[in-house]
Design an enzyme around this catalytic site. Structure first.
Site, PDB file in Angstrom:
ATOM      1  N   ASP A 453       0.829  -1.214   0.000  1.00  0.00           N
ATOM      2  CA  ASP A 453       0.000   0.000   0.000  1.00  0.00           C
ATOM      3  C   ASP A 453       0.861   1.262   0.000  1.00  0.00           C
ATOM      4  OD1 ASP A 453      -2.368   1.470   0.115  1.00  0.00           O
ATOM      5  OD2 ASP A 453      -3.223   0.189   1.677  1.00  0.00           O
ATOM      6  N   ASP A 518     -10.835   1.978  -3.227  1.00  0.00           N
ATOM      7  CA  ASP A 518     -11.376   1.680  -1.903  1.00  0.00           C
ATOM      8  C   ASP A 518     -12.897   1.718  -1.924  1.00  0.00           C
ATOM      9  OD1 ASP A 518      -9.083   1.131  -0.544  1.00  0.00           O
ATOM     10  OD2 ASP A 518      -8.849   3.119   0.348  1.00  0.00           O
TER      11      ASP A 518
HETATM   12  C1  GLA Z   1      -5.787   1.731   2.096  1.00  0.00           C
HETATM   13  C2  GLA Z   1      -6.217   0.557   1.248  1.00  0.00           C
HETATM   14  C3  GLA Z   1      -7.263  -0.246   1.966  1.00  0.00           C
HETATM   15  C4  GLA Z   1      -6.704  -0.721   3.285  1.00  0.00           C
HETATM   16  C5  GLA Z   1      -6.225   0.463   4.103  1.00  0.00           C
HETATM   17  C6  GLA Z   1      -5.521   0.003   5.362  1.00  0.00           C
HETATM   18  O1  GLA Z   1      -6.804   2.648   2.226  1.00  0.00           O
HETATM   19  O2  GLA Z   1      -6.684   0.981   0.005  1.00  0.00           O
HETATM   20  O3  GLA Z   1      -7.684  -1.338   1.187  1.00  0.00           O
HETATM   21  O4  GLA Z   1      -5.654  -1.609   3.044  1.00  0.00           O
HETATM   22  O5  GLA Z   1      -5.344   1.281   3.371  1.00  0.00           O
HETATM   23  O6  GLA Z   1      -5.076   1.049   6.122  1.00  0.00           O
END
Ligand code: GLA
Length: 716
Positions: A453, A518
């Site tokens: 990420d 997301d």
């Molecule tokens: C980002 C990712 C999510 C999740 C969060 C965790 O927003 O896109 O899918 O993994 O971080 O903090």
């Protein structure tokens, strides 16, 4: 003037034609539908100069569009390069030093030089005969004795005809990536610049340009995308004859590239393609090319496993007993890979601390992650882990030990995003630390998947010497990924950046999946996924079934609709399935079975996308006479009967058996059905390809937020 030579590259259906000139780089002559000649020399063509009689108020030696236009020497349009040596050498003009052709690679390597500024440029153009994707690789070398301050450099400059006047680009924001925007191109310049340090949610580094009459499936369209995970720009500008130039490249910060004598700077690879089959023809070419670049463990793509990702199901609430029960529930549903998201490492009760300290939290996991990972494996699933290597919270042991490791600008207060700073990936000591901690995790745990990420943008991206470090950041990250891939070749990596902030063909050399967004509200996802599929194939598109109401939008859709939207990509589940009713559990299981039955077709085929007004969106995945057609009704009915859907890509002279697969999933309430829709069920109906393609398939009555899925099979 001597007679020019022509340099012709012909791919599957398209050609690129350049013309050499006595004093200058080869000129752009053409990029479009194939010119069917075995060699450029077999053609008699007028030299470009002869097609351009002197016009009033032009230079006596007008400069036409070369593959690499310089600045300040008769070229008034956007140059491919700007820069200087201490205010000298601000004007560049390149002539040809050497041209090599490689017939096997179907490529041209053009070496250019400017003896005045002592700069040299090498451009390799390769047109793939399988995919029709033109890759352009450009590098700039300083052959002088003093440093050259490079301000801008195009990765590639492409020629478009005047008719290419419709631009479609995609972008949005966190939770709303890949929204389509259409712009009419005119005399003005159109420009996009991304200075967020990652590929960004705001602007994908690519676009499609089409003629006025081009549809999704027919007509000329040209696409381009940069294989780069950092700052970028693209500029389209009309040329004096009405044609257009399209430049794409890395956006450089002031002072970022200071080219020492003897040094070479390499621009990102540019991928470009032309198709006579509209926007989806461009998409299909890109899909094929991208499919050839992914480096899979074992050298070929295994069927894409159904994921369960813990994030939206439990967020930071990690409890070993509960996680084991959750994993068991996922396995029972048919999940094949369990991915433990954020919250597993020490000092991470929420998103305010812990990033950088990559060892399991001893209170949440007293015996480490192994017992959970082994439980997951015993259930027959593989185990994946979330990491965010480039990030560091000021509240972390790592920051307390190394406050100088994040990117920063001396004298300015540190700007945090999601409470975090960004490590300087250009520093070897930082990369070594990250390699060691991740290597340790991968060596001691049965982890075969990393969700990688990156949850903030870059700003104040200064290195330890106070120099701008955006460019180095990308290279450093790629380098770390490669090192980990070399050490752990069986581990797949997902590129995530708050969803779709780092989706590009550059990072794809090291990764195997993108977390598309997301936002997993199914209605929003239809458009997000449609935009994604313009540039990337469906098997790389992480698409999860979320809960209702959706956490990001507050809207609710039924389970069947959520599943029908997610199954076309790389499927996952992102909620706690234990909360489902028995009926919904059974429905979810059957969706997972549906995905497993059809994933090879869904992920290896050509994709067509379409809309009918604002009420319907549809997607067809088809190959070798077999296809799956997903028809999504977005809005409630306004017409009395459903519209007809003209199905592209069918062979007119063949018949197709059409079966409506999900009559029970669709949960329609309007009855009675006519004989036609009853006949589509079960064994289905055989219909002529030209009827389906020209007249169209009649759609069954559907309520809003429902999907009808049809299976098409060419009969002998
Ligand atoms: C980002 C990712 C999510 C999740 C969060 C965790 O927003 O896109 O899918 O993994 O971080 O903090």
């Amino acid at each position: 003037m001597s007679t020019p030579d022509y340099l012709l590259l012909t791919g599957r259906d398209t050609s690129v034609l350049l013309e050499t000139q006595d004093d200058g780089a080869p000129l752009w002559r053409y990029w479009g539908a194939a010119i069917r000649r075995t060699a450029a020399t077999a053609m008699t063509l007028p030299a470009l100069q002869d097609e351009r009689p002197p016009a009033s108020f032009t230079l006596n030696q007008p400069v036409h569009f070369p593959v690499f236009p310089g600045f300040g020497n008769g070229w008034f349009n956007l140059p491919a390069i700007t820069g200087h040596r201490q205010q000298q050498d601000f004007s560049q003009h390149f002539s040809t030093r050497r041209i090599d052709t490689d017939t096997e690679a179907n490529s041209l390597t053009i070496e250019l030089q400017d003896t005045v500024t002592q700069l040299a440029v090498t451009i390799t153009l390769a047109l793939c005969q399988r995919t029709d994707v033109l890759s352009v690789n450009t590098s700039l070398s300083n052959e002088g004795t003093t440093p050259f301050a490079l301000q801008s450099l195009a990765a590639g400059c492409l020629l478009l005809p005047a008719e290419g006047n419709r631009l479609r680009y995609v972008g949005g924001r966190h939770n709303a990536e890949f929204a389509e925007h259409e712009v009419q191109l005119g005399r003005h310049q159109f420009s996009i610049e991304n200075r967020r340090g990652i590929t960004s949610h705001e602007f994908f580094p690519g676009a499609v340009i089409a003629e006025a009459g081009t549809t999704e499936h027919q007509g000329l369209a040209w696409g381009a995308q940069l294989a780069w995970s950092g700052n970028h720009f693209q500029t389209i500008e009309q040329l004096p004859d009405g044609s257009r130039q399209w430049h794409l490249g890395e956006w450089l910060a002031p002072g970022e590239i200071f080219l020492e004598p003897g040094a070479t700077h390499t621009a990102p690879t540019l991928l470009a393609t032309c198709s006579q089959q509209g926007f989806d023809g461009v998409a299909s070419n890109f899909h094929q090319a991208i499919r050839e670049t992914v480096s899979w463990p074992g050298n070929s793509m295994a069927p894409r496993q159904v994921h369960a990702n813990t994030w939206e199901g439990i967020y930071f609430q990690h409890d070993m007993a509960d996680l084991k029960a959750l994993a068991s529930a996922y396995a029972e549903t048919g999940v094949e890979r369990f991915v433990l998201d954020d919250g597993w490492f020490r000092n991470r009760p929420d998103d305010r601390s812990g990033l950088g300290d990559w060892t399991p939290d001893a209170t949440k996991y007293p015996a480490g992650l192994k017992p959970l990972a082994e439980h997951v494996l015993e259930l027959g699933m593989s185990f994946g882990l979330w990491v965010e290597p480039e990030m560091i919270n000021p509240d972390s042991d790592l920051f307390r030990a190394h406050p100088d490791w994040p990117l920063q600008v001396q004298g300015r207060p540190l700007l945090t995003g999601r409470n975090q700073l960004v490590l300087d990936m250009g520093r070897e000591v930082v990369r070594n630390y990250l390699f060691d901690v991740i290597h340790q995790l991968l060596s001691t745990l049965p982890v075969t998947y990393l969700k990688w990420d990156h949850n903030r943008h870059l700003t104040q991206a200064g290195d330890q010497f106070g120099k701008p470090a955006w460019h180095q950041q990308v290279l450093g990250t790629w380098q770390l990924m490669q090192r980990l891939r070399d050490a752990h070749p069986d581990v797949e990596i997902e590129s995530c950046s708050g969803g779709g902030g780092r989706i590009d063909a550059g990072i794809l050399k090291y990764t195997h999946r993108f977390w598309t967004s997301d936002c997993i509200d199914a209605l929003s996802r239809i458009d997000i996924q449609r935009g994604f599929l313009q540039f990337m194939p469906p098997e790389l598109m992480g698409s999860h079934i979320g809960t209702a109401p959706a956490h990001t939008t507050g809207r609710s859709q039924g389970l069947d609709f959520r599943a029908a939207v997610a199954v076309t990509g790389h499927l996952g589940i992102e909620f706690d399935v234990r909360s489902l009713s028995e009926q919904d559990k059974a429905a979810l299981k059957s969706w997972l079975n549906f995905y497993k039955t059809y994933r090879v077709l869904l992920h290896g085929s050509r994709v067509w996308r379409g809309r009918i007004g604002t009420s319907f969106s549809w997607q067809l995945h088809a190959e070798g006479g077999e296809g799956l057609l997903f028809v999504y009704r977005l809005q409630p009915q306004t017409d009395i009967y459903e519209p007809l859907l003209r199905i592209p890509g069918l062979m007119a002279e063949h018949d197709y058996r059409v079966r409506w697969l999900n009559t029970d999933f669709a949960r329609r309430t309007r009855k009675p059905e006519t004989g036609f829709f009853q006949q589509l069920q079960g064994d289905g109906l055989t219909l002529p390809g030209d009827w389906l393609g020209q007249r169209g398939l009649a759609l069954p009555p559907m309520k809003a937020e429902r999907c009808a899925i049809f299976h098409l099979q060419r009969t002998a």
